[in-house]
Design a protein around this motif. Structure first.
Motif, short mmCIF file in Angstrom:
data_model
loop_
_atom_site.label_atom_id
_atom_site.label_comp_id
_atom_site.label_asym_id
_atom_site.label_seq_id
_atom_site.Cartn_x
_atom_site.Cartn_y
_atom_site.Cartn_z
N ILE A 107 0.87 -1.19 0.00
CA ILE A 107 0.00 0.00 0.00
C ILE A 107 0.90 1.23 0.00
N TYR A 108 0.76 2.06 -1.02
CA TYR A 108 1.52 3.31 -1.02
C TYR A 108 0.94 4.29 -2.04
N GLN A 109 1.59 5.44 -2.14
CA GLN A 109 1.16 6.48 -3.07
C GLN A 109 2.31 6.84 -3.99
N ILE A 110 2.02 6.96 -5.28
CA ILE A 110 3.02 7.39 -6.25
C ILE A 110 2.75 8.85 -6.60
N PRO A 111 3.67 9.75 -6.30
CA PRO A 111 3.46 11.15 -6.66
C PRO A 111 3.41 11.33 -8.18
N VAL A 112 2.45 12.07 -8.65
CA VAL A 112 2.36 12.43 -10.07
C VAL A 112 2.66 13.92 -10.16
N PHE A 113 3.80 14.26 -10.74
CA PHE A 113 4.26 15.64 -10.77
C PHE A 113 3.57 16.42 -11.88
N LEU A 114 3.02 17.58 -11.54
CA LEU A 114 2.45 18.47 -12.54
C LEU A 114 3.55 19.26 -13.23
N ASP A 115 4.63 19.51 -12.50
CA ASP A 115 5.79 20.20 -13.06
C ASP A 115 6.74 19.15 -13.63
N GLN A 116 6.87 19.08 -14.94
CA GLN A 116 7.70 18.08 -15.59
C GLN A 116 9.13 18.58 -15.77
N SER A 117 9.78 18.93 -14.68
CA SER A 117 11.18 19.32 -14.73
C SER A 117 12.04 18.08 -14.94
N THR A 118 13.31 18.29 -15.22
CA THR A 118 14.22 17.17 -15.47
C THR A 118 14.32 16.27 -14.25
N SER A 119 14.44 16.88 -13.07
CA SER A 119 14.55 16.08 -11.85
C SER A 119 13.26 15.31 -11.58
N ASN A 120 12.11 15.92 -11.83
CA ASN A 120 10.84 15.23 -11.62
C ASN A 120 10.65 14.08 -12.60
N LYS A 121 11.09 14.26 -13.84
CA LYS A 121 11.01 13.18 -14.82
C LYS A 121 11.88 12.00 -14.39
N GLN A 122 13.07 12.29 -13.87
CA GLN A 122 13.95 11.23 -13.40
C GLN A 122 13.34 10.52 -12.20
N ARG A 123 12.74 11.29 -11.31
CA ARG A 123 12.09 10.69 -10.13
C ARG A 123 10.91 9.83 -10.54
N THR A 124 10.13 10.28 -11.53
CA THR A 124 9.00 9.50 -12.02
C THR A 124 9.48 8.18 -12.60
N LYS A 125 10.58 8.20 -13.34
CA LYS A 125 11.14 6.97 -13.90
C LYS A 125 11.51 5.99 -12.79
N GLU A 126 12.07 6.52 -11.70
CA GLU A 126 12.41 5.66 -10.57
C GLU A 126 11.17 5.04 -9.95
N TYR A 127 10.09 5.84 -9.82
CA TYR A 127 8.85 5.30 -9.26
C TYR A 127 8.27 4.20 -10.16
N VAL A 128 8.31 4.40 -11.47
CA VAL A 128 7.78 3.41 -12.41
C VAL A 128 8.61 2.13 -12.35
N ASN A 129 9.92 2.26 -12.33
CA ASN A 129 10.78 1.08 -12.24
C ASN A 129 10.51 0.29 -10.96
N THR A 130 10.33 1.03 -9.86
CA THR A 130 10.04 0.37 -8.58
C THR A 130 8.70 -0.34 -8.63
N LEU A 131 7.69 0.29 -9.21
CA LEU A 131 6.38 -0.32 -9.33
C LEU A 131 6.46 -1.61 -10.15
N ILE A 132 7.17 -1.58 -11.25
CA ILE A 132 7.31 -2.78 -12.09
C ILE A 132 8.00 -3.89 -11.33
N THR A 133 9.04 -3.56 -10.58
CA THR A 133 9.75 -4.57 -9.80
C THR A 133 8.85 -5.20 -8.75
#
Length: 253
Positions: free
Chosen positions: A47-73
């Protein structure tokens, strides 16, 4: 004559669909893909929450990729029975499902496999086929706010009664050994003087994955003492007493 020919064409088409449909089913079934289908009530429910960033900065895009990779794992982990995402906004589910939909075989090989299957803490189960076959584990519920611990406990009490659950951060993936968990570990010896049955919540230890500059073992970590500890994930057997739920209406971290 024309009618008979049409009938034969239709029969051939049905046979074609039947044969190749069965072949597709056999090639994508959990057994064929080596996907572990856990018995009812077994496994760990995340049970958890994945932040969805409205600001698509470079750092936020990288963080989103990490969240997606973790979810897949986590979805691919054979010890995980379900992944329950409690969203901040009603539109977040569509956004997260869209990110997963974008992961094709080529992108999986470069984005996910390279990051995870080569790491010591991630085992062999992270494959594209198993990822696509494990999406049935994913459930969403919108709560319209940042996730609080009380939200996670209440969700577990309502939808995952008598199940082993974790509440964790979005960048935490489980590794080996959770099939060894027994529900008895969460049940303390009964005390006649205790009016209600009180369960246990365990804080899980946190380890960084090894890197080329830090090829440490499972028992050690290269992280600084200030970032070590047990504050990112907790495991428990639901239900959690309401008296405990009422004491934790605060966000993670």
């Amino acid at each position: 004559m024309k009618l008979r020919r049409k009938v034969w064409v239709a029969l051939v088409a049905l046979c074609f669909v039947y044969v190749f449909g069965i072949r597709y089913f056999l090639n994508t079934s959990p057994e064929k893909l080596n996907i572990t289908v856990l018995p009812e009530g077994a496994g760990v429910n995340l049970i958890y929450q994945i932040p969805v960033f409205l600001d698509q900065s470079t750092s936020n895009k990288q963080r989103t990729k990490e969240y997606v990779n973790t979810l897949i794992t986590n979805l691919c982990n054979p010890d995980v029975a379900s992944v329950n995402i409690l969203t901040e906004r009603a539109t977040d589910e569509k956004a997260i499902r869209g990110l997963l939909q974008e992961i094709n075989l080529e992108r999986f090989s470069t984005q996910v496999s390279h990051s995870y299957t080569t790491a010591l803490y991630q085992p062999y189960w992270v494959t594209y086929e198993i990822f696509r076959g494990s999406l049935y584990k994913l459930t969403f519920k919108n709560i319209n706010r940042w996730l609080m611990y009380s939200d996670a406990f209440e969700y577990a009490n309502t939808f995952l009664n008598n199940r082993i659950c974790t509440v964790q951060n979005a960048d935490i993936s489980l590794t080996h050994g959770f099939h060894n968990l027994s529900k008895d570990l969460f049940r303390p010896p009964y005390q006649p003087s205790t009016p209600v049955f009180v369960g246990r919540v365990y804080a899980l230890s946190r380890h960084e994955a090894p890197t080329s500059t830090c090829p440490h073992s499972r028992e050690e970590t290269c992280g600084q003492p200030t970032i070590r500890g047990s504050y990112d994930s907790f495991v428990f057997l639901s239900p959690i007493p309401q008296a405990v739920v009422d004491q934790v209406p605060f966000v993670q971290n």
